[in-house]
Design an enzyme around this catalytic site. Structure first.
Site, PDB file in Angstrom:
ATOM      1  N   SER A  26       0.542  -0.891  -0.179  1.00  0.00           N
ATOM      2  CA  SER A  26       0.111   0.362  -0.013  1.00  0.00           C
ATOM      3  C   SER A  26       0.448   1.135  -0.008  1.00  0.00           C
ATOM      4  O   SER A  26       0.057   2.144  -0.938  1.00  0.00           O
ATOM      5  CB  SER A  26      -0.620  -0.158   1.360  1.00  0.00           C
ATOM      6  OG  SER A  26      -1.176   1.328   1.425  1.00  0.00           O
ATOM      7  N   HIS A 106       5.936   4.182  10.466  1.00  0.00           N
ATOM      8  CA  HIS A 106       5.002   3.913  11.421  1.00  0.00           C
ATOM      9  C   HIS A 106       6.519   3.654  12.273  1.00  0.00           C
ATOM     10  O   HIS A 106       6.645   3.464  12.701  1.00  0.00           O
ATOM     11  CB  HIS A 106       3.800   2.720  10.759  1.00  0.00           C
ATOM     12  CG  HIS A 106       2.992   2.694  12.482  1.00  0.00           C
ATOM     13  ND1 HIS A 106       2.011   3.630  13.839  1.00  0.00           N
ATOM     14  CD2 HIS A 106       2.827   1.487  12.854  1.00  0.00           C
ATOM     15  CE1 HIS A 106       2.233   3.056  14.747  1.00  0.00           C
ATOM     16  NE2 HIS A 106       1.977   1.443  14.599  1.00  0.00           N
ATOM     17  N   GLU A 225     -29.410   0.585   7.993  1.00  0.00           N
ATOM     18  CA  GLU A 225     -29.345   1.273   8.575  1.00  0.00           C
ATOM     19  C   GLU A 225     -27.536   1.677   9.475  1.00  0.00           C
ATOM     20  O   GLU A 225     -27.507   3.072   9.684  1.00  0.00           O
ATOM     21  CB  GLU A 225     -30.445   1.924   9.711  1.00  0.00           C
ATOM     22  CG  GLU A 225     -31.503   1.565   9.177  1.00  0.00           C
ATOM     23  CD  GLU A 225     -32.370   3.481   8.674  1.00  0.00           C
ATOM     24  OE1 GLU A 225     -31.669   3.849   8.688  1.00  0.00           O
ATOM     25  OE2 GLU A 225     -33.159   2.963   7.594  1.00  0.00           O
TER      26      GLU A 225
HETATM   27  P1  NAD Z   1       1.348  -4.080   2.621  1.00  0.00           P
HETATM   28  O1  NAD Z   1       1.534  -4.905   3.821  1.00  0.00           O
HETATM   29  O2  NAD Z   1       0.734  -3.053   2.136  1.00  0.00           O
HETATM   30  O3  NAD Z   1       3.539  -3.994   2.210  1.00  0.00           O
HETATM   31  C1  NAD Z   1       4.031  -4.793   2.091  1.00  0.00           C
HETATM   32  C2  NAD Z   1       4.807  -5.127   1.191  1.00  0.00           C
HETATM   33  O4  NAD Z   1       5.727  -5.678   1.755  1.00  0.00           O
HETATM   34  C3  NAD Z   1       4.682  -5.759   0.757  1.00  0.00           C
HETATM   35  O5  NAD Z   1       5.188  -5.622  -0.682  1.00  0.00           O
HETATM   36  C4  NAD Z   1       5.664  -7.162   1.062  1.00  0.00           C
HETATM   37  O6  NAD Z   1       5.838  -7.922  -0.166  1.00  0.00           O
HETATM   38  C5  NAD Z   1       6.196  -6.883   1.486  1.00  0.00           C
HETATM   39  N1  NAD Z   1       7.417  -7.515   2.111  1.00  0.00           N
HETATM   40  C6  NAD Z   1       6.593  -8.227   3.136  1.00  0.00           C
HETATM   41  N2  NAD Z   1       7.827  -8.822   4.176  1.00  0.00           N
HETATM   42  C7  NAD Z   1       8.927  -8.068   3.381  1.00  0.00           C
HETATM   43  C8  NAD Z   1      10.593  -8.931   3.589  1.00  0.00           C
HETATM   44  N3  NAD Z   1      11.055 -10.220   4.526  1.00  0.00           N
HETATM   45  N4  NAD Z   1      11.102  -7.997   2.691  1.00  0.00           N
HETATM   46  C9  NAD Z   1      11.141  -7.301   2.296  1.00  0.00           C
HETATM   47  N5  NAD Z   1       9.659  -7.159   1.730  1.00  0.00           N
HETATM   48  C10 NAD Z   1       8.467  -7.446   2.269  1.00  0.00           C
HETATM   49  O7  NAD Z   1       2.101  -2.515   4.118  1.00  0.00           O
HETATM   50  P2  NAD Z   1       1.626  -1.207   4.154  1.00  0.00           P
HETATM   51  O8  NAD Z   1       0.236  -1.097   4.746  1.00  0.00           O
HETATM   52  O9  NAD Z   1       2.415  -0.009   3.203  1.00  0.00           O
HETATM   53  O10 NAD Z   1       2.595  -1.162   5.131  1.00  0.00           O
HETATM   54  C11 NAD Z   1       4.043  -0.369   5.734  1.00  0.00           C
HETATM   55  C12 NAD Z   1       3.599   0.641   6.922  1.00  0.00           C
HETATM   56  O11 NAD Z   1       3.495   1.826   6.515  1.00  0.00           O
HETATM   57  C13 NAD Z   1       4.054   0.108   8.308  1.00  0.00           C
HETATM   58  O12 NAD Z   1       4.725  -0.150   8.704  1.00  0.00           O
HETATM   59  C14 NAD Z   1       2.357   0.390   7.978  1.00  0.00           C
HETATM   60  O13 NAD Z   1       2.468   0.538   9.244  1.00  0.00           O
HETATM   61  C15 NAD Z   1       2.919   1.960   7.621  1.00  0.00           C
HETATM   62  N6  NAD Z   1       1.276   2.573   7.325  1.00  0.00           N
HETATM   63  C16 NAD Z   1       0.386   2.208   5.973  1.00  0.00           C
HETATM   64  C17 NAD Z   1      -0.397   2.576   6.271  1.00  0.00           C
HETATM   65  C18 NAD Z   1      -1.643   2.261   5.301  1.00  0.00           C
HETATM   66  O14 NAD Z   1      -2.446   2.782   5.777  1.00  0.00           O
HETATM   67  N7  NAD Z   1      -1.827   1.021   4.707  1.00  0.00           N
HETATM   68  C19 NAD Z   1      -0.411   4.156   6.275  1.00  0.00           C
HETATM   69  C20 NAD Z   1       0.547   4.989   7.152  1.00  0.00           C
HETATM   70  C21 NAD Z   1       1.612   3.696   7.428  1.00  0.00           C
END
Ligand code: NAD
Ligand code: MG
Length: 328
Positions: A26, A106, A225
């Protein structure tokens, strides 16, 4: 409150420098593409076996395995799930150049000491206040999603400047970047999603649905609702706060809101909120969540299944299927 805007940012400090984004979900996709479109040198670090590799390639990005990706980085941004950041940091730390800046979206991994960075590294946070899809869409439309910025370790003396340049690169400075700390960002983010946004809101919806259905009303009517119409209210709140909502709902709805809202979210609910916050502040929540991950997430899977098996899901699926203007 300290708020930075584009005028406060010097993006030239990142010219010719490499920004490595670890993870392409994301946030990762949005940050990588926005930074690239802002003219920065972006490398995406992913496992060659992972599902995102082909996607990042297809998006025209320079993709490498994590160790190779960090080797020439000035910034290493961790955008993998919070629970894999510890192992990922340990596997790449020896390849991260001296004096680089570690960044997070985060604060969990740093605040709860899952990652304890080398002392020569800067440690900073740029946390967009919205999901990745919105971060990308707003950037493409010439806007930005507001961000929080924090510095936890300032080895070079210019960690804030670097973090703000990054925020500008993803479009966040267009909407304003508020200074915070890793502790404040982590604790408020966890509290918000647990007590209000995800946990609080869904429990309120399900409890309202069950109350109506148990009283003999049709589940379909109850669904409209308590679940369907929530979006209309949330949109009003998002756009114009309590004032805009009150302007657009009926006087009857406003009167009912004011006399009944405090009966539902009462002193007991507020005490429960305090408990939730205490668990976040004293590390109980983090400890339990880390242990749950280490155990293969049995409770997570069980509770998720209970949510997905709830009758409101069946009713909702049928009704949403008839509204072809809804996006799944
Ligand atoms: P996500 O789950 O959407 O994506 C995670 C990515 O990491 C994927 O591309 C996955 O393939 C990759 N990945 C997983 N394990 C891995 C590894 N061992 N080595 C390399 N790549 C690996 O994650 P996200 O929701 O984008 O969250 C990422 C960060 O952003 C987190 O710290 C989260 O707290 C923060 N965050 C997320 C949001 C949100 O709305 N989703 C908002 C603000 C902050
Ligand atoms: Mg729930």
């Amino acid at each position: 409150m300290q708020m930075y805007s584009e005028a406060d940012v010097d993006i030239t400090c990142l010219a010719e420098r490499q920004i490595t984004i670890l993870g392409y979900g994301s946030q990762g996709r949005a940050h990588a593409l926005n930074l690239k479109d802002s003219g920065f040198n972006v490398v995406v670090g992913l496992r060659a076996s992972g599902a995102s590799w082909d996607k990042a390639k297809a998006d025209g990005l320079n993709v490498m395995e994590p160790n190779a990706a960090v080797k020439d980085a000035t910034i290493v941004m961790f955008l993998t799930p919070d629970m894999v950041q510890k192992a990922l940091y340990q596997s790449v730390v020896d390849d991260i150049p001296q004096g680089a800046t570690l960044m997070f979206a985060h604060g969990f991994a740093i605040h709860y000491k899952q990652v304890e960075p080398r002392s020569d590294l800067n440690v900073a946070l740029i946390a967009p206040k919205g999901p990745g899809g919105l971060v990308r869409r707003q950037y493409e439309d010439g806007h930005g999603v507001p961000c929080l910025v924090a510095v936890n370790q300032d080895a070079s003396g210019d960690a804030l400047k670097i973090a703000l340049a990054y925020a500008a690169g993803i479009g966040g400075a267009r909407a304003g970047v508020i200074e915070t700390t890793f502790a404040e960002e982590t604790e408020t983010d966890l509290f918000g999603e647990q007590a209000v946004l995800c946990g609080g809101a869904t429990e309120l919806i399900v409890a309202g649905f069950e109350t109506l259905v148990e009283a003999g009303y049709q589940p379909e009517v109850a669904y409209y609702e308590v679940m369907h119409e929530l979006k209309l209210i949330v949109d009003l709140l998002h756009e114009g706060g309590l004032k805009k909502m009150h302007k657009f709902i009926s006087d009857t709805a406003a009167w009912g809101d004011m006399i009944s809202g405090p009966r539902v979210v009462d002193a007991a609910s507020r005490a429960a909120m305090k408990d939730v916050l205490n668990d976040i502040q004293d590390g109980t929540f983090a400890r339990n969540w880390i242990a749950e991950n280490e155990n293969g997430m049995p409770e997570f899977k069980r509770m998720m299944q209970t949510d997905l098996d709830h009758p409101i899901e069946k009713v909702g699926q049928d009704l949403r299927g008839r509204m072809d203007w809804l996006e799944e």
